[in-house]
Design a protein around this motif. Structure first.
Motif, PDB file in Angstrom:
ATOM      1  N   ALA A 119       8.239 -12.076 -31.150  1.00 29.85           N
ATOM      2  CA  ALA A 119       6.824 -12.440 -30.944  1.00 29.85           C
ATOM      3  C   ALA A 119       6.618 -12.960 -29.525  1.00 29.85           C
ATOM      4  N   GLU A 120       7.579 -13.759 -29.056  1.00 23.41           N
ATOM      5  CA  GLU A 120       7.495 -14.293 -27.694  1.00 23.41           C
ATOM      6  C   GLU A 120       7.546 -13.155 -26.663  1.00 23.41           C
ATOM      7  N   CYS A 121       8.450 -12.208 -26.889  1.00 27.03           N
ATOM      8  CA  CYS A 121       8.576 -11.070 -25.966  1.00 27.03           C
ATOM      9  C   CYS A 121       7.303 -10.217 -25.973  1.00 27.03           C
ATOM     10  N   TRP A 122       6.773 -10.007 -27.146  1.00 20.68           N
ATOM     11  CA  TRP A 122       5.523  -9.225 -27.278  1.00 20.68           C
ATOM     12  C   TRP A 122       4.406  -9.898 -26.474  1.00 20.68           C
ATOM     13  N   ASN A 123       4.342 -11.220 -26.562  1.00 15.03           N
ATOM     14  CA  ASN A 123       3.310 -11.958 -25.810  1.00 15.03           C
ATOM     15  C   ASN A 123       3.535 -11.897 -24.308  1.00 15.03           C
ATOM     16  N   LEU A 124       4.782 -11.644 -23.913  1.00 12.05           N
ATOM     17  CA  LEU A 124       5.080 -11.484 -22.477  1.00 12.05           C
ATOM     18  C   LEU A 124       4.805 -10.048 -22.015  1.00 12.05           C
ATOM     19  N   GLY A 125       4.428  -9.183 -22.939  1.00 15.07           N
ATOM     20  CA  GLY A 125       4.091  -7.809 -22.565  1.00 15.07           C
ATOM     21  C   GLY A 125       5.156  -6.773 -22.853  1.00 15.07           C
TER      22      GLY A 125
ATOM     23  N   LEU B 245      12.027   4.914 -18.053  1.00 15.91           N
ATOM     24  CA  LEU B 245      12.243   3.793 -18.971  1.00 15.91           C
ATOM     25  C   LEU B 245      13.624   3.212 -18.726  1.00 15.91           C
ATOM     26  N   ILE B 246      13.731   1.891 -18.876  1.00 11.09           N
ATOM     27  CA  ILE B 246      15.028   1.247 -18.686  1.00 11.09           C
ATOM     28  C   ILE B 246      15.317   0.325 -19.873  1.00 11.09           C
ATOM     29  N   LEU B 247      16.407   0.596 -20.559  1.00  7.76           N
ATOM     30  CA  LEU B 247      16.882  -0.360 -21.560  1.00  7.76           C
ATOM     31  C   LEU B 247      17.659  -1.403 -20.784  1.00  7.76           C
ATOM     32  N   THR B 248      17.224  -2.670 -20.889  1.00  7.14           N
ATOM     33  CA  THR B 248      17.913  -3.691 -20.118  1.00  7.14           C
ATOM     34  C   THR B 248      17.843  -5.051 -20.793  1.00  7.14           C
ATOM     35  N   TYR B 249      18.997  -5.756 -20.741  1.00 10.27           N
ATOM     36  CA  TYR B 249      19.070  -7.120 -21.278  1.00 10.27           C
ATOM     37  C   TYR B 249      18.304  -8.097 -20.384  1.00 10.27           C
ATOM     38  N   PHE B 250      17.864  -7.633 -19.228  1.00  6.84           N
ATOM     39  CA  PHE B 250      17.053  -8.473 -18.337  1.00  6.84           C
ATOM     40  C   PHE B 250      15.571  -8.423 -18.704  1.00  6.84           C
ATOM     41  N   ALA B 251      15.200  -7.643 -19.730  1.00  6.27           N
ATOM     42  CA  ALA B 251      13.773  -7.385 -19.976  1.00  6.27           C
ATOM     43  C   ALA B 251      12.944  -8.671 -20.054  1.00  6.27           C
ATOM     44  N   LYS B 252      13.413  -9.638 -20.826  1.00  8.76           N
ATOM     45  CA  LYS B 252      12.593 -10.847 -20.988  1.00  8.76           C
ATOM     46  C   LYS B 252      12.502 -11.628 -19.678  1.00  8.76           C
ATOM     47  N   GLN B 253      13.638 -11.743 -19.003  1.00 11.32           N
ATOM     48  CA  GLN B 253      13.662 -12.465 -17.723  1.00 11.32           C
ATOM     49  C   GLN B 253      12.722 -11.793 -16.711  1.00 11.32           C
ATOM     50  N   VAL B 254      12.720 -10.467 -16.701  1.00 13.04           N
ATOM     51  CA  VAL B 254      11.859  -9.730 -15.773  1.00 13.04           C
ATOM     52  C   VAL B 254      10.391  -9.886 -16.180  1.00 13.04           C
ATOM     53  N   ALA B 255      10.125  -9.840 -17.478  1.00 16.44           N
ATOM     54  CA  ALA B 255       8.744 -10.019 -17.945  1.00 16.44           C
ATOM     55  C   ALA B 255       8.215 -11.373 -17.470  1.00 16.44           C
ATOM     56  N   LEU B 256       9.076 -12.385 -17.521  1.00 21.52           N
ATOM     57  CA  LEU B 256       8.661 -13.722 -17.034  1.00 21.52           C
ATOM     58  C   LEU B 256       8.433 -13.702 -15.529  1.00 21.52           C
ATOM     59  N   MET B 257       9.316 -13.008 -14.807  1.00 17.75           N
ATOM     60  CA  MET B 257       9.192 -12.949 -13.328  1.00 17.75           C
ATOM     61  C   MET B 257       7.933 -12.212 -12.914  1.00 17.75           C
ATOM     62  N   LEU B 258       7.590 -11.161 -13.661  1.00 18.27           N
ATOM     63  CA  LEU B 258       6.467 -10.318 -13.244  1.00 18.27           C
ATOM     64  C   LEU B 258       5.112 -10.897 -13.643  1.00 18.27           C
ATOM     65  N   GLN B 259       5.152 -12.007 -14.395  1.00 21.22           N
ATOM     66  CA  GLN B 259       3.878 -12.583 -14.876  1.00 21.22           C
ATOM     67  C   GLN B 259       3.018 -13.078 -13.727  1.00 21.22           C
TER      68      GLN B 259
ATOM     69  N   MET C 271       0.821  -1.218   0.000  1.00 18.84           N
ATOM     70  CA  MET C 271       0.000   0.000   0.000  1.00 18.84           C
ATOM     71  C   MET C 271       0.855   1.269   0.000  1.00 18.84           C
ATOM     72  N   VAL C 272       1.989   1.224   0.671  1.00 16.90           N
ATOM     73  CA  VAL C 272       2.803   2.441   0.775  1.00 16.90           C
ATOM     74  C   VAL C 272       4.031   2.432  -0.145  1.00 16.90           C
ATOM     75  N   ARG C 273       4.083   1.434  -1.031  1.00 16.11           N
ATOM     76  CA  ARG C 273       5.246   1.343  -1.941  1.00 16.11           C
ATOM     77  C   ARG C 273       5.262   2.556  -2.874  1.00 16.11           C
ATOM     78  N   GLU C 274       6.430   3.156  -3.026  1.00 14.68           N
ATOM     79  CA  GLU C 274       6.531   4.413  -3.778  1.00 14.68           C
ATOM     80  C   GLU C 274       6.796   4.203  -5.270  1.00 14.68           C
ATOM     81  N   ASN C 275       7.480   3.123  -5.621  1.00 14.34           N
ATOM     82  CA  ASN C 275       7.838   2.894  -7.025  1.00 14.34           C
ATOM     83  C   ASN C 275       7.498   1.458  -7.420  1.00 14.34           C
ATOM     84  N   HIS C 276       7.053   1.309  -8.646  1.00 13.97           N
ATOM     85  CA  HIS C 276       6.680  -0.011  -9.144  1.00 13.97           C
ATOM     86  C   HIS C 276       7.365  -0.281 -10.464  1.00 13.97           C
ATOM     87  N   LEU C 277       8.010  -1.431 -10.522  1.00 13.44           N
ATOM     88  CA  LEU C 277       8.635  -1.833 -11.777  1.00 13.44           C
ATOM     89  C   LEU C 277       7.608  -2.633 -12.566  1.00 13.44           C
ATOM     90  N   THR C 278       7.327  -2.205 -13.789  1.00 10.80           N
ATOM     91  CA  THR C 278       6.406  -2.993 -14.617  1.00 10.80           C
ATOM     92  C   THR C 278       7.071  -3.253 -15.971  1.00 10.80           C
TER      93      THR C 278
END
Ligand code: PBG
Length: 340
Positions: free
Chosen positions: A80-86, A326-340, A34-41
């Motif tokens: 296409a896979e990344c797009w489907n992960l958001g 915005l963050i350019l990151t090579y972790f993008a796909k791994q994070v997209a999977l984690m945040l699912q 509830m009080v979290r100030e920043n959200h990574l999406t």
């Protein structure tokens, strides 16, 4: 301090009679949420990807485990896979064969070049994904510098800008949503903006690498592209790591010249710069979590020395907290999977 002390002190100070307890808001997961100030999406993430010539190619980059150079056919499947992960945005980098490199990087504005073909194909397959192309000569020059070089080894500014302009227009013609000049020549944002407008590409945006430092953290990327400079270094165009005010000067210039988004690069050793740039502008601020930052976490993760997943989320959250949208990151796909 005992509560008695606080109580007696409070007679002379403004402290309340009982201790203030910040831990109250950390007591449960729900309160913390509830009080979290920043959200990574996943919306915050731009995924840098490497394209190579050929077919059926997927080659892992030795110093960037989990990152690959793909030939176009396999890249399309991966996107296409990344797009489907958001993941809604990618930044493209080409791996050019030595035979196509020359002193002036002419391949960079070949309308049938690897990048131009790749952008067209992506836009045919997934029209809505945001395609960002890099504008710099280093993947295309035989000497590996981001600009043209004279006999003495000097990097020439204005002649380089002329080539960058052709490159940016050819990327826009191929369908890039945004071009991203990463070369650090003076005046290139204004020149590119003018040329894009003149050619009718008024909707093609510019993501400016505004405060880009001469950093050792780019090492693994240069392995990926085989683009390490053959002589000298990039210190006459990329910024000195010791400077902060100069970053604000570069950002102000790029904004005046027409940048739509400004970027700080690298991210982690430059969180203070991200924070200051955030205060200085209302434009979106991007940060590049670069190859060396990726490699260090991957290496320690593979050795079992850190909890890789938690470190990734904490790291990217720190970049947001510093002020990046915005963050350019090579972790993008791994994070997209984690945040699912
Ligand atoms: C090239 C360019 C570089 C990076 C992005 N574009 C390397 C360099 O300037 O030498 C680095 C990205 C990374 O390390 O992840 N202009």
């Amino acid at each position: 301090m005992s509560s008695e002390n606080i109580a007696s002190e409070s007679k002379t100070s403004t402290l309340p009679a009982t201790p203030i307890r910040p831990r109250r808001l950390r007591r449960t997961a729900g309160l913390r949420r509830m009080v979290r100030e920043n959200h990574l999406t996943v919306d915050d993430l731009i995924y840098p990807m490497f394209v190579m010539e050929g077919e059926g190619q997927k080659v892992e980059i030795a110093s960037m485990p989990g990152c690959y150079r793909y030939s176009l056919d396999l890249l399309l499947a991966e996107i296409a896979e990344c797009w489907n992960l958001g993941i809604c945005a990618i930044a493209l980098f080409p791996v050019i064969s030595e035979t196509k490199k020359d002193d002036t990087g002419t391949e960079s504005y070949n309308p049938g070049g690897l990048i131009q073909q790749t952008v067209k194909a992506i836009k045919q397959n997934i029209p809505e994904i945001i395609v960002i192309t890099d504008v710099a000569l280093d993947p295309f020059t035989s000497h590996g510098h981001d600009g043209l070089v004279d006999e003495s080894g000097k990097i020439l500014n204005d002649p380089t800008v002329e080539v960058l302009v052709k490159m940016a227009v050819s990327q826009a013609a191929a369908g890039a949503d945004m071009v991203a000049p990463s070369d650090m020549m003076d005046g290139r944002i204004g020149a590119i903006r003018k040329a894009l407008d003149a050619a009718g590409y008024i909707d093609t945006g510019i993501l400016a690498y505004s405060a880009k430092y001469a950093s050792a953290y780019y090492g693994p990327f240069r392995d990926a592209l085989d683009s390490a400079p053959k002589f000298g270094d990039k210190k006459t165009y990329q910024m000195d790591a010791a400077n902060a005010r100069e970053a604000l000067k570069e950002v102000a210039l790029d904004i005046a010249e027409g940048a739509d988004i400004v970027m700080v690069k690298p991210a982690l050793a430059y969180l203070d710069i991200i924070c200051q740039v955030r205060e200085a502008t209302n434009l979106p601020v991007a940060a590049y979590n670069v190859s060396g930052e990726y490699a260090m976490i991957k290496a320690a993760g593979q050795l079992g020395w850190i909890d890789e997943q938690r470190i990734i989320l904490e790291t990217l959250t720190s970049i947001k907290r510093a002020g990046a949208d915005l963050i350019l990151t090579y972790f993008a796909k791994q994070v997209a999977l984690m945040l699912q």
